[in-house]
Motif scaffolding. Structure first.
Motif, PDB file in Angstrom:
ATOM      1  N   VAL A  44       0.855  -1.190   0.000  1.00 42.85           N
ATOM      2  CA  VAL A  44       0.000   0.000   0.000  1.00 42.85           C
ATOM      3  C   VAL A  44       0.891   1.240   0.000  1.00 42.85           C
ATOM      4  CG1 VAL A  44      -1.807   1.260   1.220  1.00 42.85           C
ATOM      5  CG2 VAL A  44      -1.792  -1.249   1.277  1.00 42.85           C
ATOM      6  N   ASP A  45       0.831   1.989  -1.090  1.00 38.81           N
ATOM      7  CA  ASP A  45       1.609   3.224  -1.244  1.00 38.81           C
ATOM      8  C   ASP A  45       0.837   4.402  -0.653  1.00 38.81           C
ATOM      9  OD1 ASP A  45       3.404   5.173  -2.121  1.00 38.81           O
ATOM     10  OD2 ASP A  45       2.609   5.200  -4.162  1.00 38.81           O
ATOM     11  N   ILE A  91      -4.176   4.851   7.581  1.00 48.60           N
ATOM     12  CA  ILE A  91      -5.139   5.699   6.880  1.00 48.60           C
ATOM     13  C   ILE A  91      -4.702   5.905   5.429  1.00 48.60           C
ATOM     14  CG2 ILE A  91      -6.238   7.976   6.856  1.00 48.60           C
ATOM     15  CD1 ILE A  91      -5.541   8.063   9.930  1.00 48.60           C
ATOM     16  N   THR A  92      -5.567   5.506   4.494  1.00 51.39           N
ATOM     17  CA  THR A  92      -5.264   5.703   3.078  1.00 51.39           C
ATOM     18  C   THR A  92      -6.141   6.789   2.457  1.00 51.39           C
ATOM     19  OG1 THR A  92      -6.810   3.980   2.377  1.00 51.39           O
ATOM     20  CG2 THR A  92      -4.531   3.305   2.773  1.00 51.39           C
ATOM     21  N   GLY A  93      -7.277   7.093   3.054  1.00 58.68           N
ATOM     22  CA  GLY A  93      -8.214   8.074   2.504  1.00 58.68           C
ATOM     23  C   GLY A  93      -7.716   9.499   2.659  1.00 58.68           C
ATOM     24  N   GLU A 111     -10.902   5.710   1.316  1.00 58.83           N
ATOM     25  CA  GLU A 111     -10.264   4.826   2.296  1.00 58.83           C
ATOM     26  C   GLU A 111     -10.360   3.383   1.808  1.00 58.83           C
ATOM     27  OE1 GLU A 111      -8.020   3.519   4.804  1.00 58.83           O
ATOM     28  OE2 GLU A 111      -8.505   5.609   5.264  1.00 58.83           O
ATOM     29  N   GLU A 112      -9.206   2.720   1.725  1.00 60.91           N
ATOM     30  CA  GLU A 112      -9.151   1.346   1.234  1.00 60.91           C
ATOM     31  C   GLU A 112      -9.208   0.312   2.355  1.00 60.91           C
ATOM     32  OE1 GLU A 112      -5.894   0.675  -1.598  1.00 60.91           O
ATOM     33  OE2 GLU A 112      -5.686   2.856  -1.709  1.00 60.91           O
ATOM     34  N   LEU A 113      -8.816   0.714   3.555  1.00 64.94           N
ATOM     35  CA  LEU A 113      -8.700  -0.233   4.660  1.00 64.94           C
ATOM     36  C   LEU A 113      -9.950  -0.217   5.548  1.00 64.94           C
ATOM     37  CD1 LEU A 113      -5.018   0.622   5.577  1.00 64.94           C
ATOM     38  CD2 LEU A 113      -5.824  -1.359   4.290  1.00 64.94           C
ATOM     39  N   PRO A 114     -10.279  -1.358   6.159  1.00 69.47           N
ATOM     40  CA  PRO A 114     -11.446  -1.412   7.051  1.00 69.47           C
ATOM     41  C   PRO A 114     -11.272  -0.507   8.263  1.00 69.47           C
ATOM     42  CG  PRO A 114     -10.568  -3.624   6.611  1.00 69.47           C
ATOM     43  CD  PRO A 114      -9.603  -2.641   6.043  1.00 69.47           C
ATOM     44  N   VAL A 138      -3.408  -6.888   5.542  1.00 69.77           N
ATOM     45  CA  VAL A 138      -4.852  -6.760   5.637  1.00 69.77           C
ATOM     46  C   VAL A 138      -5.479  -7.471   4.455  1.00 69.77           C
ATOM     47  CG1 VAL A 138      -6.768  -5.133   5.791  1.00 69.77           C
ATOM     48  CG2 VAL A 138      -4.513  -4.505   6.735  1.00 69.77           C
ATOM     49  N   ASP A 139      -6.409  -8.370   4.732  1.00 68.34           N
ATOM     50  CA  ASP A 139      -7.139  -9.056   3.675  1.00 68.34           C
ATOM     51  C   ASP A 139      -8.606  -8.616   3.737  1.00 68.34           C
ATOM     52  OD1 ASP A 139      -5.090 -10.674   2.502  1.00 68.34           O
ATOM     53  OD2 ASP A 139      -5.126 -11.897   4.306  1.00 68.34           O
TER      54      ASP A 139
END
Length: 142
Positions: A44-45, A91-93, A111-114, A138-139
């Motif tokens: 995850v970049d 945090i990706t968002g 946001e990509e992650l739960p 993370v799956d």
């Protein structure tokens, strides 16, 4: 009497400076923390990584590179995180940015992650002295 006041004033200033020097970040024990963030097996970049001490204190942060790798910074050029347990937020968002003319200069990112990894994080890790490699894989079902 004046001489006593002058001497006691210098004594107070000296004591204060000695006490203040004990408050620097150099004396806070830190562990070096680095690792990799993956989502469904892929790095995850641009993920903001935050380690927040459970007992309180300064957080440490990093942003992952193209390979999903991160290295925490405590303050300025000081790497690491306080020793002990930390709540971790990934945090990706991001909100998009526009210039003064309303043109989009940086698109937003969903946001990509739960939420268990960011807004409602359940991720608790322990930082010890020395080197700490802490990876997150993370799956998420597609």
């Amino acid at each position: 009497m004046n001489r006593i006041l002058q001497t006691s004033g210098w004594l107070v200033l000296t004591l204060l400076s000695v006490m203040m020097s004990g408050c620097s970040t150099d004396e806070i024990p830190l562990g070096e923390v680095h690792g990799q963030i993956k989502l469904n097996g892929q790095p995850v970049d641009g993920c903001l990584v935050m380690f927040e001490p459970v007992v309180g204190g300064r957080s440490s942060t990093a942003v992952t590179d193209i390979d999903g790798e991160y290295k925490l910074q405590f303050k300025g050029n000081t790497a690491g995180a306080m020793l002990g347990k930390h709540k971790v937020r990934l945090i990706t968002g991001r909100q998009g940015r526009s210039d003064d003319n309303g043109r989009i200069v940086e698109p937003g990112r969903k946001e990509e992650l739960p939420k268990e990894y960011n807004t409602e994080s359940t991720q608790i890790v322990e930082v010890t002295s020395g080197d700490n490699r802490i990876d997150f894989e993370v799956d998420v079902a597609k």
